[in-house]
Motif scaffolding. Structure first.
Motif, short mmCIF file in Angstrom:
data_model
loop_
_atom_site.label_atom_id
_atom_site.label_comp_id
_atom_site.label_asym_id
_atom_site.label_seq_id
_atom_site.Cartn_x
_atom_site.Cartn_y
_atom_site.Cartn_z
N UNK A 98 3.38 7.56 24.55
CA UNK A 98 3.42 7.40 26.00
C UNK A 98 4.55 6.47 26.46
N UNK A 99 5.39 6.02 25.53
CA UNK A 99 6.48 5.11 25.87
C UNK A 99 7.61 5.89 26.55
N UNK A 100 8.14 5.33 27.65
CA UNK A 100 9.19 6.02 28.40
C UNK A 100 10.44 5.19 28.64
N UNK A 101 10.43 3.92 28.28
CA UNK A 101 11.57 3.04 28.57
C UNK A 101 12.64 3.14 27.49
N UNK A 102 13.89 3.02 27.92
CA UNK A 102 14.99 2.93 26.96
C UNK A 102 14.95 1.58 26.28
N UNK A 103 15.32 1.53 25.01
CA UNK A 103 15.43 0.27 24.28
C UNK A 103 16.82 0.19 23.65
N UNK A 104 17.21 -1.01 23.28
CA UNK A 104 18.55 -1.23 22.73
C UNK A 104 18.54 -1.65 21.27
N UNK A 105 17.34 -1.91 20.74
CA UNK A 105 17.25 -2.51 19.40
C UNK A 105 15.85 -2.24 18.88
N UNK A 106 15.74 -1.86 17.62
CA UNK A 106 14.44 -1.56 17.02
C UNK A 106 14.29 -2.30 15.71
N UNK A 107 13.24 -3.10 15.61
CA UNK A 107 12.92 -3.81 14.37
C UNK A 107 11.55 -3.36 13.91
N UNK A 108 11.48 -2.79 12.70
CA UNK A 108 10.25 -2.24 12.15
C UNK A 108 9.74 -3.12 11.00
N UNK A 109 8.59 -3.71 11.21
CA UNK A 109 7.93 -4.49 10.16
C UNK A 109 6.41 -4.36 10.35
N UNK A 110 5.98 -3.11 10.55
CA UNK A 110 4.57 -2.86 10.79
C UNK A 110 3.84 -2.49 9.52
N UNK A 111 2.90 -1.59 9.64
CA UNK A 111 2.13 -1.16 8.49
C UNK A 111 3.05 -0.44 7.51
N UNK A 112 2.93 -0.77 6.22
CA UNK A 112 3.92 -0.34 5.24
C UNK A 112 3.57 0.94 4.50
N UNK A 113 2.83 1.81 5.13
CA UNK A 113 2.55 3.09 4.47
C UNK A 113 3.56 4.15 4.94
N UNK A 114 3.64 5.22 4.19
CA UNK A 114 4.60 6.28 4.46
C UNK A 114 4.45 6.87 5.86
N UNK A 115 3.22 7.16 6.27
CA UNK A 115 2.97 7.86 7.52
C UNK A 115 3.32 6.99 8.73
N UNK A 116 2.97 5.70 8.66
CA UNK A 116 3.29 4.81 9.78
C UNK A 116 4.79 4.61 9.90
N UNK A 117 5.46 4.40 8.78
CA UNK A 117 6.92 4.24 8.82
C UNK A 117 7.58 5.49 9.39
N UNK A 118 7.11 6.65 8.96
CA UNK A 118 7.68 7.90 9.47
C UNK A 118 7.53 7.99 10.98
N UNK A 119 6.38 7.57 11.49
CA UNK A 119 6.16 7.60 12.94
C UNK A 119 6.98 6.52 13.65
N UNK A 120 7.06 5.34 13.05
CA UNK A 120 7.82 4.24 13.68
C UNK A 120 9.29 4.60 13.84
N UNK A 121 9.83 5.38 12.92
CA UNK A 121 11.23 5.79 13.04
C UNK A 121 11.47 6.65 14.28
N UNK A 122 10.41 7.26 14.79
CA UNK A 122 10.57 8.12 15.98
C UNK A 122 10.86 7.31 17.24
N UNK A 123 10.62 5.99 17.20
CA UNK A 123 11.01 5.15 18.33
C UNK A 123 12.51 5.20 18.56
N UNK A 124 13.26 5.60 17.54
CA UNK A 124 14.72 5.64 17.64
C UNK A 124 15.20 6.60 18.72
#
Length: 239
Positions: free
Chosen positions: A116-142
């Motif tokens: 549901x996120x709609x805002x543009x961002x300028x920088x992404x830092x990922x240090x969340x849950x360290x499983x494959x599925x969460x990382x794969x989803x977190x990369x979609x913030x790009x």
């Protein structure tokens, strides 16, 4: 404590280093430097804040340029994460660093917040849950980042889940390229990768396998063996 954060990294690290967390000084400087390179009024998004060690580094750099950090963390209850008590420490640490106004807290799982996120961002830092599925989803913030924007991933080439996610989703990607790492902190950028960018990812695989073996030895309580064979010192996993 002054009303404004210090603009030089050494002063920022003097504050951040007192907060518990798995972030080295060199990794913090990479976070700080890449954030300071952004244009004015940047919006930084951090996935996984814990007690605010990295948040303070990012918010200090962002505030100096009139920007802000959105900190995404559900503050899960339990022995490992601390839940509500960790959130209280996070908020207290930001307040003591006079950075409360520079951070917008989003107390939610990143995988639930993203659709549901709609805002543009300028920088992404990922240090969340360290499983494959969460990382794969977190990369979609790009998809909210402009071309050339930094994507930093902690515990990359150290965590099995994170590294497998990078190999599966970044190695073949046409929109994310690998630049370099500092320990387990990897710097990617939005942009079309070259073959050399892809080869750099593959060249990190031996270092990742070394870290996996170190973790196994530590779980088996064979820390002296990890030190002798791989030069790993201390009781903690490589980070």
């Amino acid at each position: 404590m002054s009303d404004r954060p210090a603009l030089d990294f050494e002063a920022v690290w003097e504050v951040a280093s007192t907060i518990p967390g798995w972030l080295t000084e060199e990794q913090a400087k990479l976070l700080f430097d890449t954030a300071r390179d952004l244009s004015s009024a940047p919006l930084l998004l951090e996935i996984g804040s814990h007690q605010g060690k990295s948040t303070i580094v990012l918010a200090s750099a962002a505030l100096a340029q009139g920007g802000q950090v959105v900190a995404v963390d559900p503050f899960v209850d339990g022995r490992l994460f601390g839940g509500a008590s960790t959130r209280t420490k996070f908020e207290n640490n930001l307040r003591e660093a006079a950075l409360g106004d520079a951070v917008e807290l989003l107390p939610e799982y990143s995988t639930r917040a993203r659709p549901t996120w709609t805002r543009d961002i300028d920088y992404l830092y990922i240090d969340g849950k360290h499983d494959y599925w969460t990382l794969a989803d977190d990369l979609k913030w790009a998809e909210h980042l402009p071309d050339g924007a930094p994507i930093l991933v902690h515990d990359c080439y150290s965590s099995i889940g994170v590294t497998l996610g990078v190999l599966a989703h970044v190695l073949p990607s046409r929109t994310i390229r690998y630049e370099r790492r500092c320990g387990s902190m990897a710097l990617f950028r939005v942009g079309r990768p070259s073959w050399e960018d892809r080869r750099r990812i593959l060249r990190e695989v031996p270092w990742w396998l070394r870290n996996v073996l170190v973790k196994i030895l530590l779980r088996l309580r064979l820390r002296p063996v990890a030190s002798r064979l791989f030069g790993h010192e201390g009781p903690y996993d490589p980070y």
